[in-house]
Design a protein around this motif. Structure first.
Motif, mmCIF file in Angstrom:
data_model
loop_
_atom_site.group_PDB
_atom_site.id
_atom_site.type_symbol
_atom_site.label_atom_id
_atom_site.label_comp_id
_atom_site.label_asym_id
_atom_site.label_seq_id
_atom_site.Cartn_x
_atom_site.Cartn_y
_atom_site.Cartn_z
ATOM 1 N N ALA A 81 33.360 38.921 39.286
ATOM 2 C CA ALA A 81 34.688 39.375 39.705
ATOM 3 C C ALA A 81 35.078 40.696 39.048
ATOM 4 N N GLU A 82 34.568 40.955 37.851
ATOM 5 C CA GLU A 82 34.914 42.176 37.114
ATOM 6 C C GLU A 82 33.691 43.069 36.908
ATOM 7 N N HIS A 83 32.670 42.883 37.731
ATOM 8 C CA HIS A 83 31.448 43.669 37.575
ATOM 9 C C HIS A 83 31.723 45.157 37.806
ATOM 10 N N PRO A 84 31.009 46.058 37.123
ATOM 11 C CA PRO A 84 31.216 47.495 37.327
ATOM 12 C C PRO A 84 30.954 47.963 38.763
ATOM 13 N N SER A 85 30.117 47.246 39.495
ATOM 14 C CA SER A 85 29.792 47.631 40.871
ATOM 15 C C SER A 85 30.857 47.129 41.841
ATOM 16 N N ASP A 86 31.395 48.017 42.662
ATOM 17 C CA ASP A 86 32.368 47.593 43.663
ATOM 18 C C ASP A 86 31.736 46.664 44.687
ATOM 19 N N THR A 87 30.457 46.857 44.973
ATOM 20 C CA THR A 87 29.781 45.972 45.927
ATOM 21 C C THR A 87 29.664 44.560 45.376
ATOM 22 N N VAL A 88 29.352 44.440 44.100
ATOM 23 C CA VAL A 88 29.255 43.112 43.474
ATOM 24 C C VAL A 88 30.623 42.434 43.477
ATOM 25 N N ARG A 89 31.667 43.182 43.181
ATOM 26 C CA ARG A 89 33.019 42.603 43.243
ATOM 27 C C ARG A 89 33.330 42.180 44.677
ATOM 28 N N GLY A 90 32.818 42.931 45.646
ATOM 29 C CA GLY A 90 32.960 42.530 47.038
ATOM 30 C C GLY A 90 32.224 41.242 47.335
ATOM 31 N N TRP A 91 31.028 41.093 46.792
ATOM 32 C CA TRP A 91 30.292 39.816 46.929
ATOM 33 C C TRP A 91 31.168 38.672 46.427
ATOM 34 N N TRP A 92 31.779 38.883 45.270
ATOM 35 C CA TRP A 92 32.607 37.838 44.684
ATOM 36 C C TRP A 92 33.737 37.431 45.624
ATOM 37 N N CYS A 93 34.338 38.400 46.312
ATOM 38 C CA CYS A 93 35.422 38.090 47.256
ATOM 39 C C CYS A 93 34.933 37.145 48.349
ATOM 40 N N ASP A 116 44.317 44.266 44.465
ATOM 41 C CA ASP A 116 44.867 45.389 43.704
ATOM 42 C C ASP A 116 43.758 46.119 42.949
ATOM 43 N N ASP A 117 42.535 45.974 43.422
ATOM 44 C CA ASP A 117 41.390 46.591 42.751
ATOM 45 C C ASP A 117 41.518 48.110 42.738
ATOM 46 N N GLU A 118 40.916 48.726 41.744
ATOM 47 C CA GLU A 118 40.958 50.181 41.632
ATOM 48 C C GLU A 118 40.182 50.873 42.743
ATOM 49 N N HIS A 119 39.252 50.152 43.362
ATOM 50 C CA HIS A 119 38.337 50.786 44.306
ATOM 51 C C HIS A 119 38.630 50.400 45.745
ATOM 52 N N PHE A 120 38.591 51.399 46.625
ATOM 53 C CA PHE A 120 38.981 51.179 48.013
ATOM 54 C C PHE A 120 38.078 50.185 48.736
ATOM 55 N N THR A 121 36.782 50.175 48.435
ATOM 56 C CA THR A 121 35.907 49.263 49.169
ATOM 57 C C THR A 121 36.241 47.802 48.850
ATOM 58 N N VAL A 122 36.549 47.512 47.596
ATOM 59 C CA VAL A 122 36.878 46.138 47.221
ATOM 60 C C VAL A 122 38.177 45.708 47.899
ATOM 61 N N ARG A 123 39.141 46.620 47.969
ATOM 62 C CA ARG A 123 40.408 46.286 48.639
ATOM 63 C C ARG A 123 40.186 46.001 50.117
ATOM 64 N N GLU A 124 39.151 46.585 50.721
ATOM 65 C CA GLU A 124 38.809 46.262 52.104
ATOM 66 C C GLU A 124 38.035 44.947 52.180
ATOM 67 N N TRP A 125 37.061 44.769 51.289
ATOM 68 C CA TRP A 125 36.258 43.548 51.327
ATOM 69 C C TRP A 125 37.121 42.315 51.164
ATOM 70 N N VAL A 126 38.137 42.378 50.303
ATOM 71 C CA VAL A 126 38.873 41.156 49.996
ATOM 72 C C VAL A 126 39.694 40.674 51.190
ATOM 73 N N SER A 152 55.194 45.059 43.444
ATOM 74 C CA SER A 152 55.317 46.438 42.947
ATOM 75 C C SER A 152 54.087 47.279 43.266
ATOM 76 N N SER A 153 52.957 46.623 43.516
ATOM 77 C CA SER A 153 51.726 47.356 43.821
ATOM 78 C C SER A 153 51.624 47.654 45.311
ATOM 79 N N PRO A 154 51.469 48.910 45.699
ATOM 80 C CA PRO A 154 51.288 49.217 47.122
ATOM 81 C C PRO A 154 50.022 48.595 47.698
ATOM 82 N N SER A 155 49.010 48.400 46.872
ATOM 83 C CA SER A 155 47.770 47.787 47.365
ATOM 84 C C SER A 155 47.999 46.327 47.755
#
Length: 246
Positions: A81-93, A116-126, A152-155
Motif C-alpha cells: 500500500a505504501e510501496h515507492p512504485s505507483d504501479t505497486v500501490r495500484g496493484w494494492w488497490c 488522496d495519493d500523491e501520484h496521479f496514476t494511483v488516484r486513477e487506479w483506485v 478538504s482534499s480535492p483528490s
C-alpha cells in the motif's frame, strides 16, 4: 514508448521510480516488478502475473490484484500500500477491491489514502478498482460517498465524482446512471462551485457522460446551477459539461 530511457525503465521495473506519464506506466514489465516488490512470490503468483501481462491494462491490473489477494498473506499485502512504485500501490488497490470480506464502507475507508495519493496514476487506479464493487449497491455507495464531497482534499472530492461517472474512462458503463442520472445528484450538487479545476473537470465529465443519454436532465441541471450558483467555477463546469450538446 521508445522515448522512455533504458535507465528510467530499469528504475520503473525495479520499483525505484514512479511513472511520469501514462506511457511510462504502460511500458512496465509487471513480472520484473513483482520480483522486486515481492521477492518471495510463489510460482503460482508469478505464473498468474505473467498471464495477466497479456491482457489490456485495466484487466491486467485487476487480474494482478486478484492474484495478490489470493496468494499473499495480509501482512505481505499491506506492505504494498505504501510501496515507492505507483504501479505497486495500484496493484494494492485492485487486491483490496478483490477482498470480498470488505463491504463498501470498509473498502472506502481502507482505500481513502490511495484516493488522496500523491501520484496521479494511483488516484486513477483506485477509483477504477473500487467502481465495480460500488456499483453493486449504487444507492448505498452514493450515500457513503456524500461526505467525501466535503473533504478538504480535492483528490478525495474528485474521487466522489469520478468513481461513479455514468460512462467513465476504461470502465464499464453504469446503466442506471445513464438512464436516471439524477441518482448521482447528491454527489454533484456539493461540487457545483468547487474551486479546484481537478474537481471541476470530473464533475463536468460526469454530466457530459450523462448528457449523451439524458440531454434534458443535463441542460436543466446546468441551467439551475447557473441561476443558483453564478460563480466562475460553476460557469466553467457548465461550459465543459454541455460540450457534447452544442
Amino acid at each position: 514508448m521508445s522515448d522512455v530511457s533504458a535507465e528510467h525503465l530499469a528504475d520503473l521495473n525495479a520499483g525505484r521510480a514512479q511513472a511520469k506519464t501514462l506511457t511510462e506506466a504502460l511500458v512496465i514489465d509487471h513480472c520484473v516488478l513483482l520480483a522486486a516488490a515481492c521477492p518471495g512470490a510463489s510460482a503460482e503468483l508469478i505464473a498468474e502475473v505473467g498471464a495477466a501481462q497479456e491482457l489490456g491494462i485495466l484487466k491486467r491490473m485487476a487480474a494482478i490484484g486478484s492474484a495478490l489477494q489470493q496468494h499473499l498473506a495480509p501482512t505481505e499485502l499491506a506492505l504494498l500500500a505504501e510501496h515507492p512504485s505507483d504501479t505497486v500501490r495500484g496493484w494494492w488497490c485492485f487486491a483490496t477491491a478483490a477482498n470480498e470480506a470488505l463491504d463498501p464502507a470498509a473498502l472506502l475507508a481502507e482505500c481513502r489514502p490511495r484516493a488522496d495519493d500523491e501520484h496521479f496514476t494511483v488516484r486513477e487506479w483506485v477509483w477504477m478498482a473500487l467502481r465495480p464493487r460500488l456499483v453493486q449497491d449504487l444507492a448505498g455507495s452514493v450515500a457513503l460517498l456524500e461526505p467525501w464531497t466535503q473533504d478538504s482534499s480535492p483528490s478525495v472530492r474528485r474521487f466522489a465524482s469520478e468513481s461513479l461517472r455514468p460512462r467513465g474512462v476504461w470502465a464499464s458503463h453504469i446503466k442506471a446512471l445513464k438512464e436516471q442520472p439524477s441518482l448521482g445528484e447528491p454527489l454533484l450538487e456539493p461540487l457545483r462551485a468547487d474551486p479546484e479545476r481537478y474537481v471541476q473537470d470530473s464533475v463536468a465529465n460526469w454530466i457530459n457522460d450523462a448528457s449523451k443519454t439524458a440531454p434534458d436532465w443535463a441542460r436543466e441541471l446546468c441551467a439551475r446551477w447557473l441561476t443558483e450558483s453564478p460563480a466562475a467555477a460553476t460557469e466553467r463546469i457548465v461550459a465543459r459539461a454541455l460540450r457534447s450538446l452544442r
